[in-house]
Write an enzyme that holds these catalytic residues in place. Structure first.
Site, PDB file in Angstrom:
ATOM      1  N   SER A 214       0.852  -1.189   0.000  1.00 19.59           N
ATOM      2  CA  SER A 214       0.000   0.000   0.000  1.00 19.59           C
ATOM      3  C   SER A 214       0.893   1.245   0.000  1.00 19.59           C
ATOM      4  O   SER A 214       2.024   1.212   0.489  1.00 19.59           O
ATOM      5  CB  SER A 214      -0.849  -0.013   1.258  1.00 19.59           C
ATOM      6  OG  SER A 214      -1.296   1.282   1.563  1.00 19.59           O
ATOM      7  N   SER A 215       0.346   2.336  -0.504  1.00 17.88           N
ATOM      8  CA  SER A 215       1.135   3.573  -0.572  1.00 17.88           C
ATOM      9  C   SER A 215       1.447   4.144   0.811  1.00 17.88           C
ATOM     10  O   SER A 215       2.303   5.030   0.936  1.00 17.88           O
ATOM     11  CB  SER A 215       0.414   4.624  -1.422  1.00 17.88           C
ATOM     12  OG  SER A 215      -0.866   4.887  -0.894  1.00 17.88           O
ATOM     13  N   CYS A 216       0.805   3.632   1.859  1.00 25.20           N
ATOM     14  CA  CYS A 216       1.078   4.161   3.202  1.00 25.20           C
ATOM     15  C   CYS A 216       2.418   3.669   3.766  1.00 25.20           C
ATOM     16  O   CYS A 216       2.795   4.045   4.865  1.00 25.20           O
ATOM     17  CB  CYS A 216      -0.048   3.836   4.167  1.00 25.20           C
ATOM     18  SG  CYS A 216      -0.184   2.096   4.542  1.00 25.20           S
TER      19      CYS A 216
ATOM     20  N   TYR B 104       0.132  -1.023  10.216  1.00 23.47           N
ATOM     21  CA  TYR B 104      -0.099  -1.658   8.907  1.00 23.47           C
ATOM     22  C   TYR B 104       1.099  -1.427   7.985  1.00 23.47           C
ATOM     23  O   TYR B 104       1.577  -2.343   7.310  1.00 23.47           O
ATOM     24  CB  TYR B 104      -1.372  -1.059   8.297  1.00 23.47           C
ATOM     25  CG  TYR B 104      -1.722  -1.570   6.928  1.00 23.47           C
ATOM     26  CD1 TYR B 104      -2.227  -2.851   6.759  1.00 23.47           C
ATOM     27  CD2 TYR B 104      -1.582  -0.764   5.800  1.00 23.47           C
ATOM     28  CE1 TYR B 104      -2.573  -3.320   5.499  1.00 23.47           C
ATOM     29  CE2 TYR B 104      -1.927  -1.217   4.535  1.00 23.47           C
ATOM     30  CZ  TYR B 104      -2.419  -2.498   4.387  1.00 23.47           C
ATOM     31  OH  TYR B 104      -2.758  -2.955   3.144  1.00 23.47           O
TER      32      TYR B 104
ATOM     33  N   LYS C 295       3.698  -4.130   6.149  1.00 23.14           N
ATOM     34  CA  LYS C 295       3.913  -4.188   4.700  1.00 23.14           C
ATOM     35  C   LYS C 295       5.395  -3.949   4.351  1.00 23.14           C
ATOM     36  O   LYS C 295       5.926  -4.581   3.435  1.00 23.14           O
ATOM     37  CB  LYS C 295       3.019  -3.162   3.993  1.00 23.14           C
ATOM     38  CG  LYS C 295       1.550  -3.543   4.018  1.00 23.14           C
ATOM     39  CD  LYS C 295       1.302  -4.817   3.233  1.00 23.14           C
ATOM     40  CE  LYS C 295      -0.148  -5.243   3.221  1.00 23.14           C
ATOM     41  NZ  LYS C 295      -0.358  -6.515   2.481  1.00 23.14           N
TER      42      LYS C 295
ATOM     43  N   HIS D  10     -12.753   2.402   3.755  1.00 24.44           N
ATOM     44  CA  HIS D  10     -12.013   3.550   3.232  1.00 24.44           C
ATOM     45  C   HIS D  10     -13.005   4.647   2.836  1.00 24.44           C
ATOM     46  O   HIS D  10     -14.214   4.440   2.799  1.00 24.44           O
ATOM     47  CB  HIS D  10     -11.182   3.129   2.022  1.00 24.44           C
ATOM     48  CG  HIS D  10     -10.031   2.248   2.377  1.00 24.44           C
ATOM     49  ND1 HIS D  10     -10.080   0.886   2.266  1.00 24.44           N
ATOM     50  CD2 HIS D  10      -8.801   2.547   2.865  1.00 24.44           C
ATOM     51  CE1 HIS D  10      -8.924   0.371   2.649  1.00 24.44           C
ATOM     52  NE2 HIS D  10      -8.128   1.356   3.031  1.00 24.44           N
TER      53      HIS D  10
HETATM   54  O1  GFB Z   1      -9.654   6.160   2.918  1.00 18.75           O
HETATM   55  P1  GFB Z   1      -9.228   6.486   4.288  1.00 18.75           P
HETATM   56  O2  GFB Z   1      -9.987   5.853   5.399  1.00 18.75           O
HETATM   57  O3  GFB Z   1      -7.719   6.142   4.516  1.00 18.75           O
HETATM   58  O4  GFB Z   1      -9.352   8.074   4.515  1.00 18.75           O
HETATM   59  P2  GFB Z   1      -6.277   6.814   4.287  1.00 18.75           P
HETATM   60  C1  GFB Z   1      -8.893   9.003   3.582  1.00 18.75           C
HETATM   61  C2  GFB Z   1      -9.302  10.407   3.991  1.00 18.75           C
HETATM   62  O5  GFB Z   1     -10.719  10.545   3.844  1.00 18.75           O
HETATM   63  C3  GFB Z   1      -9.002  10.798   5.442  1.00 18.75           C
HETATM   64  C4  GFB Z   1     -11.271  11.117   4.996  1.00 18.75           C
HETATM   65  O6  GFB Z   1      -8.580  12.146   5.478  1.00 18.75           O
HETATM   66  C5  GFB Z   1     -10.362  10.630   6.111  1.00 18.75           C
HETATM   67  O7  GFB Z   1     -10.520  11.420   7.271  1.00 18.75           O
HETATM   68  N1  GFB Z   1     -12.689  10.724   5.117  1.00 18.75           N
HETATM   69  C6  GFB Z   1     -13.747  11.567   4.975  1.00 18.75           C
HETATM   70  C7  GFB Z   1     -13.172   9.510   5.422  1.00 18.75           C
HETATM   71  N2  GFB Z   1     -14.895  10.936   5.211  1.00 18.75           N
HETATM   72  C8  GFB Z   1     -14.578   9.639   5.486  1.00 18.75           C
HETATM   73  C9  GFB Z   1     -15.367   8.502   5.798  1.00 18.75           C
HETATM   74  O8  GFB Z   1     -16.595   8.536   5.890  1.00 18.75           O
HETATM   75  N3  GFB Z   1     -14.687   7.325   5.991  1.00 18.75           N
HETATM   76  C10 GFB Z   1     -13.326   7.254   5.896  1.00 18.75           C
HETATM   77  N4  GFB Z   1     -12.732   6.064   6.066  1.00 18.75           N
HETATM   78  N5  GFB Z   1     -12.555   8.332   5.631  1.00 18.75           N
HETATM   79  C11 GFB Z   1      -5.632   4.342   4.661  1.00 18.75           C
HETATM   80  C12 GFB Z   1      -4.599   3.692   5.545  1.00 18.75           C
HETATM   81  O9  GFB Z   1      -5.365   5.671   4.837  1.00 18.75           O
HETATM   82  O10 GFB Z   1      -5.485   4.067   3.290  1.00 18.75           O
HETATM   83  C13 GFB Z   1      -4.258   2.336   5.150  1.00 18.75           C
HETATM   84  O11 GFB Z   1      -5.061   3.795   6.870  1.00 18.75           O
HETATM   85  C14 GFB Z   1      -4.103   2.157   3.658  1.00 18.75           C
HETATM   86  O12 GFB Z   1      -3.083   1.984   5.789  1.00 18.75           O
HETATM   87  C15 GFB Z   1      -5.244   2.763   2.906  1.00 18.75           C
HETATM   88  O13 GFB Z   1      -2.891   2.720   3.217  1.00 18.75           O
HETATM   89  C16 GFB Z   1      -5.061   2.708   1.398  1.00 18.75           C
HETATM   90  O14 GFB Z   1      -6.016   7.058   2.834  1.00 18.75           O
HETATM   91  O15 GFB Z   1      -6.075   7.988   5.166  1.00 18.75           O
END
Ligand code: GFB
Length: 319
Positions: free
Chosen positions: A111-113, A140, A144, A183
């Site tokens: 993953s890009s993280c 995580y 990875k 996500h």
């Molecule tokens: O997709 P996401 O959960 O993961 O969140 P990351 C991306 C951004 O969207 C964050 C915002 O800034 C969240 O605060 N966001 C806005 C939301 N509304 C929502 C919502 O309803 N749900 C969620 N989930 N987010 C993950 C990593 O990071 O991405 C993993 O934790 C992995 O390790 C994955 O790399 C691809 O992009 O921040």
């Protein structure tokens, strides 16, 4: 060059997930006829002895490692021990088991993280381990990174050809739509759909809406995985993305257009933003002959159509 014959046994670990199921579809579309899958009930990937035994029996010609515990920012940030332990265990069992079974080639997905939180953008593969990680997904990411180093180490010590691909944020059919663990993209699709169906006027978006993210349709990633396998790619880490990003606010607006919801966006500042930006540099994979083909607008329509809640919204009285 045929590196993997079309009738060779190819094991897709994690075939029920969004990524694994897309890889199975892509392999079938490219004419691979001997794709092996095992459900969790048939083979528990946390069980080292069982995984090693099965790999030794079957001796796949190739492994796509799409099995992992994954989730959005909140799941990563709260289920920290599960993310670290389960991912280490699954990948150790599969990678070491593959080596023990004499499997010469595999593709490990990350993953890009894995890249430093403040990496220069777009993020090049060689920025790995050059700075601190984003705190919300450090466990995580550490798992990875360990998987990448395990593959590199088998290659250097034992002459294996274990490749590693790092996709950007993914979406598409078979995504997780649980609002607590998903996500952002599937969460917003579901929230906009339900707000529309209930006649509500607001879409709640976590954080500030300012972080930037890059989104890749999962079938594009699957094409990349099969391309890397078919062309015999065994080089170092390779990024897989579309090369474009947008803010979370812009994503929310695009989701609202897809769903046909014209309410207003409300930001929930109690939720974390996570990393400010993670746009991948995709020049390495483009030089290998692959590029993304599904624009975000089209991917959103396809993902929405495939979502479990996508059946026509119930009629709302008075609307
Ligand atoms: O997709 P996401 O959960 O993961 O969140 P990351 C991306 C951004 O969207 C964050 C915002 O800034 C969240 O605060 N966001 C806005 C939301 N509304 C929502 C919502 O309803 N749900 C969620 N989930 N987010 C993950 C990593 O990071 O991405 C993993 O934790 C992995 O390790 C994955 O790399 C691809 O992009 O921040």
């Amino acid at each position: 060059m045929t590196v993997i014959a079309h009738d060779a046994p190819i094991y897709v670990a994690g075939h029920r997930g969004m990524v694994g199921s897309a890889i199975v579809r892509a392999l079938a579309a490219r004419g691979y006829t001997n794709v092996l899958t095992r459900t969790r009930e048939q083979l528990d990937l946390l069980d080292q002895a069982a995984v090693h035994r099965w790999l030794a029996d079957v001796r796949p010609a190739y492994l796509h490692i799409a099995a992992a515990k994954v989730g959005g920012i909140q799941a990563n940030n709260t289920e920290r021990a599960d993310f670290l332990w389960q991912n280490l265990q699954i990948q150790n069992n599969l990678i070491h088991g593959a080596h023990e079974a004499g499997v010469q080639r595999l593709l490990f997905l990350g993953s890009s993280c894995i890249y430093p939180r403040d990496a220069a953008q777009p993020i090049r593969e060689d920025s790995l381990l050059t700075g601190p990680l984003e705190a919300t997904n450090e466990p995580y990411a550490i798992a990875k990174i360990a998987g990448i180093k395990l593959c590199e180490s088998y290659n250097r010590q034992h002459g294996r050809q274990y490749a590693c691909a790092m996709p950007t944020n993914l979406y598409g059919p078979n995504d997780n739509y649980d609002l607590a663990t998903s996500h952002v993209l599937p969460a917003l699709l579901r929230k906009a759909h339900e707000a529309q169906a209930r006649g509500e006027r607001e879409l709640v978006v976590w954080g500030s809406g300012t972080p930037r993210r890059e989104f890749l349709y999962v079938d594009d990633l699957a094409e990349a995985c099969v391309h890397l396998m078919a062309t015999g790619y065994d080089g170092p880490l390779v990024n897989v993305g579309c090369g474009e990003d947008l803010t979370i606010r812009e994503l929310a607006e695009a989701v609202m257009r897809t769903v046909g919801f014209d309410g207003r966006i409300v930001f929930d500042a109690s939720k974390p933003d996570g990393t400010p930006r993670k746009l991948l540099d995709v020049s390495r994979i483009q030089a290998l002959g692959w590029r993304a083909t599904t624009p975000l607008g089209e991917g959103l329509v396809r993902a929405y159509a495939a979502a479990p809640f996508a059946s026509p919204a119930p009629a709302v009285p008075g609307r």
